[in-house]
Design a protein around this motif. Structure first.
Motif, PDB file in Angstrom:
ATOM      1  N   GLU A  32       0.832  -1.199   0.000  1.00 20.70           N
ATOM      2  CA  GLU A  32       0.000   0.000   0.000  1.00 20.70           C
ATOM      3  C   GLU A  32       0.872   1.256   0.000  1.00 20.70           C
ATOM      4  OE1 GLU A  32      -1.745   3.383   2.055  1.00 20.70           O
ATOM      5  OE2 GLU A  32      -0.821   1.866   3.309  1.00 20.70           O
ATOM      6  N   LEU A  33       1.933   1.257   0.807  1.00 23.68           N
ATOM      7  CA  LEU A  33       2.817   2.427   0.855  1.00 23.68           C
ATOM      8  C   LEU A  33       3.515   2.657  -0.481  1.00 23.68           C
ATOM      9  CD1 LEU A  33       4.361   2.019   4.411  1.00 23.68           C
ATOM     10  CD2 LEU A  33       2.859   3.864   3.633  1.00 23.68           C
ATOM     11  N   ASP A  35       2.445   1.720  -3.409  1.00 19.10           N
ATOM     12  CA  ASP A  35       1.421   2.189  -4.353  1.00 19.10           C
ATOM     13  C   ASP A  35       1.175   3.685  -4.166  1.00 19.10           C
ATOM     14  OD1 ASP A  35       1.088  -0.324  -5.478  1.00 19.10           O
ATOM     15  OD2 ASP A  35      -0.708  -0.808  -4.294  1.00 19.10           O
ATOM     16  N   ARG A  36       1.061   4.106  -2.900  1.00 24.71           N
ATOM     17  CA  ARG A  36       0.868   5.534  -2.620  1.00 24.71           C
ATOM     18  C   ARG A  36       2.065   6.346  -3.090  1.00 24.71           C
ATOM     19  NH1 ARG A  36       0.100   5.968   3.414  1.00 24.71           N
ATOM     20  NH2 ARG A  36       0.412   8.176   2.958  1.00 24.71           N
ATOM     21  N   GLN A  38       4.040   5.719  -5.576  1.00 22.68           N
ATOM     22  CA  GLN A  38       3.957   5.831  -7.037  1.00 22.68           C
ATOM     23  C   GLN A  38       2.951   6.895  -7.468  1.00 22.68           C
ATOM     24  OE1 GLN A  38       5.571   4.059  -9.669  1.00 22.68           O
ATOM     25  NE2 GLN A  38       6.971   3.634  -7.991  1.00 22.68           N
ATOM     26  N   ARG A  39       1.886   7.060  -6.687  1.00 16.50           N
ATOM     27  CA  ARG A  39       0.817   7.996  -7.050  1.00 16.50           C
ATOM     28  C   ARG A  39       0.970   9.372  -6.406  1.00 16.50           C
ATOM     29  NH1 ARG A  39      -2.178   3.691  -5.144  1.00 16.50           N
ATOM     30  NH2 ARG A  39      -3.060   5.058  -3.559  1.00 16.50           N
ATOM     31  N   ALA A  40       2.009   9.580  -5.609  1.00 14.37           N
ATOM     32  CA  ALA A  40       2.180  10.855  -4.906  1.00 14.37           C
ATOM     33  C   ALA A  40       2.180  12.013  -5.904  1.00 14.37           C
ATOM     34  CB  ALA A  40       3.470  10.848  -4.097  1.00 14.37           C
ATOM     35  N   ASP A  41       1.427  13.046  -5.558  1.00 14.40           N
ATOM     36  CA  ASP A  41       1.285  14.200  -6.452  1.00 14.40           C
ATOM     37  C   ASP A  41       2.502  15.111  -6.462  1.00 14.40           C
ATOM     38  OD1 ASP A  41      -1.277  13.499  -7.316  1.00 14.40           O
ATOM     39  OD2 ASP A  41      -2.203  14.489  -5.593  1.00 14.40           O
ATOM     40  N   ASP A  45       4.205  15.186  -0.512  1.00 14.04           N
ATOM     41  CA  ASP A  45       3.454  13.954  -0.235  1.00 14.04           C
ATOM     42  C   ASP A  45       4.397  12.752  -0.239  1.00 14.04           C
ATOM     43  OD1 ASP A  45       1.039  15.303  -0.085  1.00 14.04           O
ATOM     44  OD2 ASP A  45       0.466  14.830  -2.156  1.00 14.04           O
ATOM     45  N   ILE A  49       5.275   9.850   2.740  1.00  9.73           N
ATOM     46  CA  ILE A  49       5.151   8.410   2.483  1.00  9.73           C
ATOM     47  C   ILE A  49       6.506   7.735   2.670  1.00  9.73           C
ATOM     48  CG2 ILE A  49       4.592   6.668   0.742  1.00  9.73           C
ATOM     49  CD1 ILE A  49       2.675   8.913  -0.465  1.00  9.73           C
ATOM     50  N   GLU A  52       7.085   6.970   6.204  1.00  6.52           N
ATOM     51  CA  GLU A  52       6.317   5.792   6.623  1.00  6.52           C
ATOM     52  C   GLU A  52       7.005   4.502   6.170  1.00  6.52           C
ATOM     53  OE1 GLU A  52       1.960   5.950   6.156  1.00  6.52           O
ATOM     54  OE2 GLU A  52       2.269   8.032   5.514  1.00  6.52           O
TER      55      GLU A  52
END
Length: 185
Positions: A32-33, A35-36, A38-41, A45, A49, A52
């Motif tokens: 999940e981390l 994936d987030r 990869q999608r960070a704007d 952000d 992540i 984390e």
């Protein structure tokens, strides 16, 4: 100066990262981390992540191993590289499947100028955790210092595949691009 043929080591490390990523079983939280990430704007952000992810990486599952890891990190911060090598070495002895022990000791070896030992530990860290982008970044740094711009460029490119907002890897790609890819006429 220590010289070795790093081509097989780099190829193995890159192969591990490229072909092991889908098989990496870090658990739902790490998936999940990443994936987030990869999608960070934006880089802000991504930095949150990244913190984390690093907190998850530091969880050894054992208070004793956490203590060895903390002592190793503290020694690195104090620039007491011999102590860091000892602490991370003890961590590796007790938890050989814990990638952060190998990565920490690689950092200490690198700081002492022991590039071959650092590369060997980074290779092991990446075998245990193919998504450990900081270990992959460290490999790129060593390769660049050893005047291996092509493999260094590839390593930094893999870092950016895992962590698109990794500023130091992006800067390294930019720095090495002309020398590796030439100038378009």
């Amino acid at each position: 100066m220590f010289r070795t043929d790093l081509k097989p080591i780099v190829a193995a490390a890159i192969g591990l990262v490229m072909y092991s990523m889908p098989l990496a079983a870090d658990g739902d939280r790490m998936d999940e981390l990443f994936d987030r990430l990869q999608r960070a704007d934006d880089s802000r952000d991504a930095a949150q992540i990244e913190q984390e992810i690093q907190m998850e990486w530091r969880k050894s599952g054992s208070p004793a191993m956490d203590l060895l890891q903390k002592r190793g990190r503290d020694a690195l911060e104090r620039r007491d590289f011999d102590a860091a090598i000892e602490h991370f070495g003890a961590l590796i002895d007790h938890a050989p499947d814990y990638a952060e022990g190998w990565h920490g000791r690689a950092r200490a070896f690198f700081a002492k100028g022991h590039h071959g030992l650092a590369v060997a530990d980074l290779e092991r860290a990446l075998a245990l955790d193919p998504r450990q982008y900081e270990a992959l970044f460290g490999l790129g740094v060593i390769l660049e210092q050893l005047d291996r711009p092509g493999p260094a460029y590839d390593a930094f490119g893999l870092v950016l595949q895992l962590h698109p907002h990794h500023e130091r890897a992006a800067a390294a790609i930019k720095r090495l691009d002309r020398g590796v890819n030439g100038v378009e006429l």
